[in-house]
Scaffold this motif. Sequence first.
Motif, PDB file in Angstrom:
ATOM      1  N   ASP A  23      63.127  15.878  22.637  1.00  0.00           N
ATOM      2  CA  ASP A  23      63.452  15.561  20.803  1.00  0.00           C
ATOM      3  C   ASP A  23      64.899  14.670  22.360  1.00  0.00           C
ATOM      4  O   ASP A  23      65.511  14.231  21.010  1.00  0.00           O
ATOM      5  N   ASP A  24      65.642  14.799  23.376  1.00  0.00           N
ATOM      6  CA  ASP A  24      66.817  14.458  22.758  1.00  0.00           C
ATOM      7  C   ASP A  24      66.213  13.426  23.680  1.00  0.00           C
ATOM      8  O   ASP A  24      67.259  12.716  24.381  1.00  0.00           O
ATOM      9  N   SER A  25      65.327  12.648  23.482  1.00  0.00           N
ATOM     10  CA  SER A  25      64.989  11.169  23.814  1.00  0.00           C
ATOM     11  C   SER A  25      65.398  10.393  22.692  1.00  0.00           C
ATOM     12  O   SER A  25      65.388   8.891  22.381  1.00  0.00           O
ATOM     13  N   LYS A  26      65.672  10.796  21.160  1.00  0.00           N
ATOM     14  CA  LYS A  26      65.507  10.077  20.288  1.00  0.00           C
ATOM     15  C   LYS A  26      66.417  10.961  18.860  1.00  0.00           C
ATOM     16  O   LYS A  26      66.867  11.441  19.235  1.00  0.00           O
ATOM     17  N   GLY A  27      66.468   9.986  17.885  1.00  0.00           N
ATOM     18  CA  GLY A  27      67.190  10.778  16.911  1.00  0.00           C
ATOM     19  C   GLY A  27      68.697  11.121  16.795  1.00  0.00           C
ATOM     20  O   GLY A  27      69.175  12.100  16.320  1.00  0.00           O
ATOM     21  N   SER A  28      69.695   9.737  17.437  1.00  0.00           N
ATOM     22  CA  SER A  28      70.900  10.819  18.042  1.00  0.00           C
ATOM     23  C   SER A  28      71.489  10.296  16.529  1.00  0.00           C
ATOM     24  O   SER A  28      73.263  11.615  17.238  1.00  0.00           O
ATOM     25  N   VAL A  29      72.060   9.976  16.255  1.00  0.00           N
ATOM     26  CA  VAL A  29      72.809  10.650  15.237  1.00  0.00           C
ATOM     27  C   VAL A  29      72.455  11.121  14.053  1.00  0.00           C
ATOM     28  O   VAL A  29      72.704  12.513  13.716  1.00  0.00           O
ATOM     29  N   ILE A  30      71.158  10.701  13.544  1.00  0.00           N
ATOM     30  CA  ILE A  30      70.733  12.666  12.270  1.00  0.00           C
ATOM     31  C   ILE A  30      69.591  12.189  12.976  1.00  0.00           C
ATOM     32  O   ILE A  30      68.387  11.662  12.949  1.00  0.00           O
ATOM     33  N   TYR A  31      68.380  13.287  13.207  1.00  0.00           N
ATOM     34  CA  TYR A  31      66.883  13.866  14.145  1.00  0.00           C
ATOM     35  C   TYR A  31      67.018  14.984  12.448  1.00  0.00           C
ATOM     36  O   TYR A  31      67.201  15.943  12.447  1.00  0.00           O
ATOM     37  N   MET A  32      65.874  14.738  12.040  1.00  0.00           N
ATOM     38  CA  MET A  32      65.046  15.344  11.040  1.00  0.00           C
ATOM     39  C   MET A  32      63.862  15.383  10.603  1.00  0.00           C
ATOM     40  O   MET A  32      63.332  14.829  10.762  1.00  0.00           O
ATOM     41  N   GLN A  33      63.579  16.755   9.827  1.00  0.00           N
ATOM     42  CA  GLN A  33      62.184  16.364   9.564  1.00  0.00           C
ATOM     43  C   GLN A  33      62.475  17.758   8.144  1.00  0.00           C
ATOM     44  O   GLN A  33      63.140  18.231   8.194  1.00  0.00           O
ATOM     45  N   ASN A  34      60.739  17.424   7.069  1.00  0.00           N
ATOM     46  CA  ASN A  34      61.294  18.235   6.155  1.00  0.00           C
ATOM     47  C   ASN A  34      62.290  18.546   5.409  1.00  0.00           C
ATOM     48  O   ASN A  34      62.609  20.218   4.867  1.00  0.00           O
ATOM     49  N   SER A  35      63.469  17.879   5.419  1.00  0.00           N
ATOM     50  CA  SER A  35      64.278  17.880   4.404  1.00  0.00           C
ATOM     51  C   SER A  35      64.690  16.605   3.024  1.00  0.00           C
ATOM     52  O   SER A  35      64.368  15.452   3.772  1.00  0.00           O
ATOM     53  N   VAL A  36      65.691  17.006   2.555  1.00  0.00           N
ATOM     54  CA  VAL A  36      66.826  16.487   1.843  1.00  0.00           C
ATOM     55  C   VAL A  36      67.488  16.090   1.827  1.00  0.00           C
ATOM     56  O   VAL A  36      68.781  16.898   2.059  1.00  0.00           O
ATOM     57  N   VAL A  37      68.084  14.837   2.325  1.00  0.00           N
ATOM     58  CA  VAL A  37      69.152  14.263   2.972  1.00  0.00           C
ATOM     59  C   VAL A  37      69.795  12.976   2.740  1.00  0.00           C
ATOM     60  O   VAL A  37      69.206  12.247   1.988  1.00  0.00           O
ATOM     61  N   THR A  38      71.072  12.977   2.175  1.00  0.00           N
ATOM     62  CA  THR A  38      71.955  12.034   1.026  1.00  0.00           C
ATOM     63  C   THR A  38      72.622  11.154   2.535  1.00  0.00           C
ATOM     64  O   THR A  38      73.749  12.143   2.508  1.00  0.00           O
ATOM     65  N   VAL A  39      73.213   9.922   2.300  1.00  0.00           N
ATOM     66  CA  VAL A  39      74.136   9.337   3.665  1.00  0.00           C
ATOM     67  C   VAL A  39      74.168   8.513   2.369  1.00  0.00           C
ATOM     68  O   VAL A  39      73.404   7.551   2.742  1.00  0.00           O
ATOM     69  N   ARG A  40      75.929   8.590   3.003  1.00  0.00           N
ATOM     70  CA  ARG A  40      76.329   7.273   1.491  1.00  0.00           C
ATOM     71  C   ARG A  40      77.487   7.102   2.722  1.00  0.00           C
ATOM     72  O   ARG A  40      78.802   7.980   2.862  1.00  0.00           O
ATOM     73  N   ASN A  41      78.610   5.652   2.392  1.00  0.00           N
ATOM     74  CA  ASN A  41      79.147   5.337   2.674  1.00  0.00           C
ATOM     75  C   ASN A  41      80.145   5.604   4.193  1.00  0.00           C
ATOM     76  O   ASN A  41      80.761   5.691   4.586  1.00  0.00           O
ATOM     77  N   CYS A  42      79.372   5.670   5.212  1.00  0.00           N
ATOM     78  CA  CYS A  42      78.757   5.571   6.602  1.00  0.00           C
ATOM     79  C   CYS A  42      79.211   4.316   7.182  1.00  0.00           C
ATOM     80  O   CYS A  42      78.271   3.434   6.871  1.00  0.00           O
ATOM     81  N   ASN A  43      79.231   3.925   8.403  1.00  0.00           N
ATOM     82  CA  ASN A  43      79.175   3.705   9.480  1.00  0.00           C
ATOM     83  C   ASN A  43      78.968   3.625  10.685  1.00  0.00           C
ATOM     84  O   ASN A  43      79.501   5.042  11.442  1.00  0.00           O
ATOM     85  N   ILE A  44      77.657   3.448  10.686  1.00  0.00           N
ATOM     86  CA  ILE A  44      76.721   4.083  11.998  1.00  0.00           C
ATOM     87  C   ILE A  44      76.733   3.184  12.624  1.00  0.00           C
ATOM     88  O   ILE A  44      76.107   1.873  13.103  1.00  0.00           O
ATOM     89  N   THR A  45      77.990   2.797  14.494  1.00  0.00           N
ATOM     90  CA  THR A  45      77.684   1.897  15.509  1.00  0.00           C
ATOM     91  C   THR A  45      77.755   2.803  16.476  1.00  0.00           C
ATOM     92  O   THR A  45      78.491   3.655  17.102  1.00  0.00           O
ATOM     93  N   ARG A  46      77.333   1.814  17.453  1.00  0.00           N
ATOM     94  CA  ARG A  46      77.833   2.131  18.819  1.00  0.00           C
ATOM     95  C   ARG A  46      77.367   4.015  19.505  1.00  0.00           C
ATOM     96  O   ARG A  46      77.853   4.462  20.170  1.00  0.00           O
ATOM     97  N   ASN A  47      75.712   3.503  18.902  1.00  0.00           N
ATOM     98  CA  ASN A  47      74.936   4.974  19.328  1.00  0.00           C
ATOM     99  C   ASN A  47      73.909   3.468  20.451  1.00  0.00           C
ATOM    100  O   ASN A  47      73.150   3.070  19.819  1.00  0.00           O
ATOM    101  N   CYS A  48      73.668   4.956  21.181  1.00  0.00           N
ATOM    102  CA  CYS A  48      72.393   5.196  22.295  1.00  0.00           C
ATOM    103  C   CYS A  48      71.493   5.445  22.178  1.00  0.00           C
ATOM    104  O   CYS A  48      71.531   6.569  22.217  1.00  0.00           O
ATOM    105  N   ALA A  49      69.760   5.146  22.079  1.00  0.00           N
ATOM    106  CA  ALA A  49      68.352   6.452  22.391  1.00  0.00           C
ATOM    107  C   ALA A  49      67.492   4.895  23.008  1.00  0.00           C
ATOM    108  O   ALA A  49      67.405   4.325  22.765  1.00  0.00           O
ATOM    109  N   HIS A  50      66.727   6.346  23.837  1.00  0.00           N
ATOM    110  CA  HIS A  50      65.344   6.171  24.155  1.00  0.00           C
ATOM    111  C   HIS A  50      64.673   5.385  23.130  1.00  0.00           C
ATOM    112  O   HIS A  50      64.281   4.244  22.145  1.00  0.00           O
ATOM    113  N   GLY A  51      64.752   6.198  22.297  1.00  0.00           N
ATOM    114  CA  GLY A  51      63.877   5.842  20.530  1.00  0.00           C
ATOM    115  C   GLY A  51      65.083   6.464  19.159  1.00  0.00           C
ATOM    116  O   GLY A  51      65.285   7.500  18.927  1.00  0.00           O
ATOM    117  N   VAL A  52      65.488   5.503  18.606  1.00  0.00           N
ATOM    118  CA  VAL A  52      66.231   5.444  16.927  1.00  0.00           C
ATOM    119  C   VAL A  52      67.143   6.068  17.444  1.00  0.00           C
ATOM    120  O   VAL A  52      67.340   7.479  17.321  1.00  0.00           O
TER     121      VAL A  52
END
Length: 358
Positions: free
Chosen positions: A233-262
């Motif tokens: 799990d520590d290799s992926k989904g660095s901003v939001i790591y989610m499953q089986n959930s209801v999520v809305t992301v709005r008016n955001c700036n996702i920038t300068r993040n790094c991951a092996h996967g996503v």
Amino acid sequence: MAGGNKAWEYPTGDSITYSSPAIGDDGTVYVGSTDQKVYAFNPDGTKKWEFDTSVPTNGLLALYPFNGNANDESGNGHHGSLIVAPAGTVRYVNAAATGANSGASWTDAYTDLQSALGAAASGDEIWVAAGTYKPTADGNRTAHFDPPAGVKIYGGFAGTETKRTQRDWEANPTILSGDLSGNDHPTNISRTEATRLDNTIHMFRIFNRATEIILDGFTITGTHAEHVNIANDDSKGSVIYMQNSVVTVRNCNITRNCAHGVPGILDHGGSTLKVEKTVFQGNVNGRAGILHIGDQSNFDVRSCVFSDNNTTASPTGYEWAGAIYISDAARTGLAAGAIADRLFVNNHADEKGGAIFN
């Protein structure tokens, strides 16, 4: 209308297209407007009162119009009743606050987001003033934000607002930063950059949240999920790591993040995900996109910008999707959704899908 002629009119602050007016037995006309107000008018067209539904009241406004029965739908024996019932609480966060740190007002705001999330319950709103917030102050890379189901988190406040509509997330940048040590190299956005190896692994982990969580008005930066084993799990989904959930992301700036996967949003499946008016820019990835849609998920991505994201140099291959990766299950009907009104600029993947891979 009187005899087929217009009896009166009243200019509300916006459209009433989506409202069905109700008339009480005393002739009072009740109508809602998209200006976030409910109005009551006398039979002659003069305004009786108005109620601003955008102001926090710790209550839920409900209008029960007369339905031809002695008792209306509220069961209280009155026609056209206006009911206020308990609802969520607004919890305030301001890193610069010096009050009681109770979250009850801007003066007594929590100074960190973790405290607000720890106190919040479904239906609550969290209002966050401009500033920089981190998941922890002790350098623990595994610390993350874990919102309760049904909580709505809004950034972009100056710290004086009384209505959510008064905020300005562009003028009041509200930053969620994974740079725990405050030492990130200013230009080298790399999965191997030494100053990033002590950064937050996940900013948010959201699992099994069936009631919608909203994240609106934030810049999210500096996360780093770089475990060499993609199954970890520590290799992926660095901003939001989610499953089986209801999520809305709005008016955001996702920038300068790094991951092996996503290094953005990784949905592992079974979710409903909406992403609106959000910018993904300058993120560095090994495999499977900056925004990853999982199996058996519904998704809606609208009015978003993907620019200068790079999927490259994965130690395990599969350098696919410079921007969006949609699970193979979408081809068999196990994931479904829409991508509309979007802009892709200068994204790159070493192998396949410079913008989108499915």
